[in-house]
Write an enzyme that holds these catalytic residues in place. Structure first.
Site, short mmCIF file in Angstrom:
data_model
loop_
_atom_site.label_atom_id
_atom_site.label_comp_id
_atom_site.label_asym_id
_atom_site.label_seq_id
_atom_site.Cartn_x
_atom_site.Cartn_y
_atom_site.Cartn_z
N ASP A 181 5.26 -14.32 16.26
CA ASP A 181 6.24 -14.82 17.02
C ASP A 181 7.34 -15.68 16.62
OD1 ASP A 181 3.61 -15.09 17.74
OD2 ASP A 181 3.09 -17.48 17.61
N GLU B 248 6.78 -18.34 1.42
CA GLU B 248 6.19 -19.45 2.86
C GLU B 248 6.47 -20.65 2.30
OE1 GLU B 248 4.03 -19.33 5.41
OE2 GLU B 248 4.03 -21.59 5.16
N SER C 103 -2.40 -16.59 5.94
CA SER C 103 -3.60 -15.60 6.56
C SER C 103 -4.85 -16.69 7.26
CB SER C 103 -3.85 -14.80 5.57
OG SER C 103 -4.74 -13.97 6.03
N CYS D 22 -6.12 -19.01 16.16
CA CYS D 22 -6.81 -18.60 17.59
C CYS D 22 -7.96 -18.85 17.60
CB CYS D 22 -7.36 -16.70 17.98
SG CYS D 22 -5.49 -16.29 17.59
N VAL E 213 12.30 -20.82 3.12
CA VAL E 213 14.18 -21.12 3.25
C VAL E 213 14.70 -21.08 4.96
CG1 VAL E 213 15.05 -18.75 4.47
CG2 VAL E 213 12.82 -18.22 3.12
N TRP F 104 -21.34 2.19 40.04
CA TRP F 104 -20.22 1.75 40.19
C TRP F 104 -19.49 0.54 39.21
CZ3 TRP F 104 -16.98 5.79 42.09
CH2 TRP F 104 -17.41 6.91 43.18
N TYR G 257 -23.45 2.98 32.92
CA TYR G 257 -24.14 2.65 33.48
C TYR G 257 -25.85 2.72 33.56
CZ TYR G 257 -27.59 2.22 37.69
OH TYR G 257 -28.35 1.56 38.49
N ARG H 150 0.28 -1.68 -0.25
CA ARG H 150 -0.26 0.26 -0.01
C ARG H 150 1.08 1.25 0.01
NH1 ARG H 150 -3.89 -0.71 4.19
NH2 ARG H 150 -4.44 -2.94 2.94
C1 LIG Z 1 -4.29 -22.82 18.74
C2 LIG Z 1 -4.03 -21.69 18.76
C3 LIG Z 1 -4.80 -20.51 19.58
C4 LIG Z 1 -3.92 -19.37 19.71
N1 LIG Z 1 -5.36 -18.29 20.21
C5 LIG Z 1 -5.02 -17.14 20.86
C6 LIG Z 1 -5.64 -15.94 21.03
O1 LIG Z 1 -6.80 -16.39 21.55
N2 LIG Z 1 -5.59 -14.87 20.59
C7 LIG Z 1 -4.20 -14.58 20.98
O2 LIG Z 1 -3.78 -13.03 21.11
N3 LIG Z 1 -3.35 -15.51 20.30
C8 LIG Z 1 -3.74 -16.70 20.06
N4 LIG Z 1 -2.97 -17.58 19.28
C9 LIG Z 1 -1.15 -17.43 19.01
C10 LIG Z 1 -0.96 -16.32 17.91
O3 LIG Z 1 -2.55 -17.44 16.70
C11 LIG Z 1 -0.40 -15.89 17.33
O4 LIG Z 1 0.57 -15.43 18.16
C12 LIG Z 1 0.08 -15.87 15.96
O5 LIG Z 1 -0.82 -16.72 13.98
C13 LIG Z 1 1.05 -15.28 14.93
O6 LIG Z 1 1.50 -15.49 13.93
P1 LIG Z 1 2.55 -15.15 13.15
O7 LIG Z 1 2.06 -15.00 11.57
O8 LIG Z 1 3.88 -14.47 14.04
O9 LIG Z 1 3.42 -16.95 12.46
P2 LIG Z 1 2.63 -17.78 12.39
O10 LIG Z 1 1.22 -17.68 12.23
O11 LIG Z 1 3.60 -19.24 13.05
O12 LIG Z 1 3.14 -17.91 10.59
C14 LIG Z 1 4.32 -17.71 10.74
C15 LIG Z 1 4.19 -18.48 8.36
O13 LIG Z 1 6.25 -18.75 8.90
C16 LIG Z 1 6.24 -19.89 7.90
N5 LIG Z 1 6.98 -20.38 8.32
C17 LIG Z 1 7.89 -20.45 9.33
N6 LIG Z 1 9.31 -21.05 9.19
C18 LIG Z 1 9.61 -20.83 8.02
C19 LIG Z 1 10.53 -20.99 6.84
N7 LIG Z 1 11.54 -21.02 7.33
N8 LIG Z 1 10.43 -20.21 5.52
C20 LIG Z 1 9.28 -20.11 5.02
N9 LIG Z 1 8.19 -19.66 5.46
C21 LIG Z 1 8.23 -20.52 6.79
C22 LIG Z 1 5.02 -20.99 8.71
O14 LIG Z 1 5.03 -21.98 7.58
C23 LIG Z 1 4.01 -19.54 8.92
O15 LIG Z 1 2.79 -20.04 8.12
C24 LIG Z 1 -3.17 -18.76 19.20
C25 LIG Z 1 -2.50 -20.06 18.79
C26 LIG Z 1 -3.22 -21.29 19.03
C27 LIG Z 1 -1.56 -21.88 17.53
#
Ligand SMILES: Cc1cc2nc3c(=O)[nH]c(=O)nc-3n(C[C@H](O)[C@H](O)[C@H](O)COP(=O)(O)OP(=O)(O)OC[C@H]3O[C@@H](n4cnc5c(N)ncnc54)[C@H](O)[C@@H]3O)c2cc1C
Length: 440
Positions: A278, A32, A38, A42, A79, A429, A421, A21
Site C-alpha cells: 500500500d 515495525e 501480519s 480485510c 522509522v 452456457w 456445467y 528462505r
Molecule cells: C477494513 C479493511 C478492509 C480491507 N478489505 C480488503 C479486501 O477485501 N480485499 C483486498 O484486496 N484488500 C482489502 N484491504 C486492503 C488490505 O488490507 C491492504 O492492501 C493491505 O493490508 C496492505 O498491506 P501492506 O503490508 O502493504 O500495508 P499495511 O497493512 O498498511 O502495513 C504496513 C505496516 O507498516 C508499518 N509502518 C508504517 N509506517 C512505519 C514506519 N515509519 N516505521 C515502521 N513501521 C511502519 C505499519 O504500522 C504497518 O504495520 C482492506 C483494508 C482495510 C483497512
C-alpha cells in the site's frame, strides 16, 4: 548482506519470509512501529459485524513465529528517515530511544494510514477509522455500547462493508454520507444504484453529493454537520480512503498521492531500495503505467516478488487489473479491469454490453440473476473490464474474466471457453459465457 524491511504486515512479512528462505545466511531485520504484525485487515469489518467474535483469528502469524524462522523483529520501531546516500535508517522506538541502522538492501513496506477528515471536531471521542485490530476492537465496543445512531462517511467498498456490519449489529439508525454523486465510485451507475437500493431496503439513509463540514458534541461526538444538513451521531466511522506512509522516504520518485513509484521488479528510483504494498504503485496491465491500488492482493504478490527481487532474482509484475469484490447485505459486487468510461478516458475505443443471466437453471433451487457488464475494444473485441452484481454465486465469477483479460482474450474466446456445467452450479452456457457472447 543485511536486508532491512520497513513494515511488518502483508507486504513486509511476505517479503521478509521470502528473503530468509532464499538467503538463509543473510540478516533480515524488520522494523515495525506498532506491536501488531501480519494481520488480515480485510477481515476486520466482519469482526465489527459480530460474524467473528475472536479478533485473534485475523492475526495470521506472531512475531515469535517469524523470529523462529530467523527474522529479527524490531517492534515499536518507527522509522523517521532514510538516508539513501549512506544507506542508513533512523527513527525512535516506543520508549523514545533513537535508533540507527544500516542496510545493504532496503524494502519499504510501510503501507498506508486511514485518511482523516480535516474538519472541526474530528478529534472527538467515538469518531473512528478502521485499519488495525485495535481500531476494530474499539469500534465494535462503541457500537455495542451505544447501539445508537451511526454515521459512515464514505460510500466506497470498505464503507459499504461497514454499513453491512452496522446493520447486522442492529444499530438504531445508519446514515452513509458520500461526497461524490454515487456509492461505489469506480462502478457504473446501475451498480451504484443497486447498492443504494440495497441499503435503503435495510433502512439505511444514504446522502450522495454531501460533504461533511464538522462534528460537534461534548467529549464524544453527538452531531455531524454537512454542507446540506445536520444529523445525530453516537458513533461516526470515517472511511474515505488511505494515505501512503512514505513521509520518511524523501527523495524517492512518488505519485501525486505520495505512493512510491516502483518498476516491474519493485525497484524504486534509488539503488538497492525496493517498495511493495500500500505504500507503493503497481503497474496496471491495461493502462500500462504505475497506479495506486491499495489492495491486499497486490500487497501479498508484490511483497513475495519483492523478496525475490531484493535477492537479485529477475522478477516482473505488470498484471494488476484492480480486481476487487465485496458484499453489502444481500448483494455481491465485483469488478476487474476498466469500465467503458475509464477505458475511453484512457484513449481506448471501448464499448460495453450488459446482460442479466441466471446463476444456474431455474429448475434447480435458489437460482439468482447476475448482472454482468463487459467492456471490450470495439475494433477487435479484446476484453478490457467487467462489473458483476447478484445475490449469490456472483463475486467469484469475476475471476475467469480477470484471467481472460490477463491473457488478452477476446469476448468471443471467453464465450466459448470450456466452462463446466451441472444444474447446482451453472447453466449449459454459464452467465459469464452468455455475457461474452452478447458482446458484438
Ligand atoms: C477494513 C479493511 C478492509 C480491507 N478489505 C480488503 C479486501 O477485501 N480485499 C483486498 O484486496 N484488500 C482489502 N484491504 C486492503 C488490505 O488490507 C491492504 O492492501 C493491505 O493490508 C496492505 O498491506 P501492506 O503490508 O502493504 O500495508 P499495511 O497493512 O498498511 O502495513 C504496513 C505496516 O507498516 C508499518 N509502518 C508504517 N509506517 C512505519 C514506519 N515509519 N516505521 C515502521 N513501521 C511502519 C505499519 O504500522 C504497518 O504495520 C482492506 C483494508 C482495510 C483497512
Amino acid at each position: 548482506m543485511r536486508f532491512i524491511v520497513i513494515g511488518a504486515n502483508a507486504a513486509g512479512m511476505s517479503a521478509a519470509m521470502r528473503i530468509k528462505r532464499r538467503r538463509p545466511e543473510c540478516e533480515v531485520v524488520v522494523l515495525e512501529k506498532t506491536f501488531e504484525v501480519s494481520y488480515g485487515a480485510c477481515g476486520l469489518p466482519f469482526y465489527v459485524a459480530g460474524l467473528n467474535d475472536d479478533l485473534d483469528l485475523v492475526r495470521i502469524r506472531s512475531a515469535e513465529e517469524f523470529e523462529q524462522s530467523g527474522i529479527v523483529m524490531r517492534l515499536g520501531h518507527a522509522v523517521e528517515q532514510v538516508d539513501f546516500a549512506s544507506k542508513t535508517v533512523t527513527g525512535h522506538d516506543d520508549v523514545g530511544n533513537a535508533f540507527f541502522t544500516s542496510y545493504d538492501r532496503l524494502l519499504i513496506a510501510s503501507g498506508a494510514s486511514a485518511r482523516l477528515l480535516n474538519v472541526p471536531g474530528a478529534q472527538l471521542r467515538n469518531i473512528f477509522t478502521l485499519k488495525t485490530p485495535q481500531d476494530a476492537e474499539a469500534l465494535r465496543a462503541a457500537i455495542e455500547r451505544t447501539r445508537g445512531n451511526v454515521v459512515i462517511v464514505g460510500g466506497g467498498a470498505i464503507g459499504l462493508e461497514l454499513a453491512e456490519a452496522c446493520l447486522l449489529q442492529k444499530v438504531k439508525s445508519l446514515r452513509v454520507i458520500e461526497a461524490t454523486g454515487q456509492l461505489l465510485p469506480g462502478f457504473d451507475e446501475e451498480y451504484a444504484l443497486a447498492a443504494l437500493d440495497e441499503l435503503a431496503r435495510y433502512g439505511a439513509h444514504v446522502h450522495l453529493g454531501e460533504r461533511v463540514a464538522g462534528f460537534s458534541g461534548g467529549e464524544a461526538v453527538g452531531r455531524v454537520a454537512t454542507d446540506k444538513g445536520e444529523y445525530d451521531a453516537d458513533v461516526v466511522i470515517v472511511s474515505v480512503g488511505v494515505v501512503p506512509n512514505t513521509a520518511f522516504a524523501a527523495g524517492l520518485d512518488k505519485l501525486p498521492n505520495g505512493a512510491i513509484v516502483t518498476d516491474h521488479a519493485m525497484k524504486t528510483s534509488e539503488q538497492d531500495v525496493f517498495a511493495a504494498g500500500d505504500c507503493a504503485s503497481v503497474w496496471h496491465a491495461l493502462l500500462k503505467k504505475p497506479v495506486y491500488l491499495p489492495l491486499g492482493t497486490y500487497a501479498n504478490k508484490q511483497g513475495r516478488l519483492a523478496g525475490d527481487s531484493v535477492c537479485g532474482k529477475p522478477v516482473s509484475y505488470t498484471r494488476a487489473l484492480g480486481s476487487m469484490m465485496l458484499r453489502c447485505m444481500g448483494l455481491e459486487f465485483a469488478k476487474t479491469g476498466l469500465t467503458e468510461r475509464e477505458a475511453k478516458a484512457a484513449g481506448m475505443d471501448a464499448k460495453s454490453v450488459m446482460v442479466r443471466a441466471h446463476s444456474h437453471p431455474h429448475y434447480y433451487p435458489d437460482a439468482c440473476e447476475i448482472a454482468i457488464k463487459l467492456c471490450y475494444r470495439e475494433n477487435d473485441g479484446v476484453l478490457l473490464g467487467a462489473q458483476l452484481m447478484g445475490e449469490r454465486e456472483t463475486a467469484l465469477r469475476i475471476d475467469p474474466i480477470a484471467v481472460a483479460i490477463d491473457r488478452g482474450m477476446t469476448a468471443e474466446e471467453l464465450g466459448f471457453a470450456d466452462f463446466g456445467y451441472a444444474p447446482p452450479f451453472a447453466g449449459s452456457w454459464d452467465a459469464v459465457a452468455v455475457a461474452a457472447n452478447a458482446a458484438k
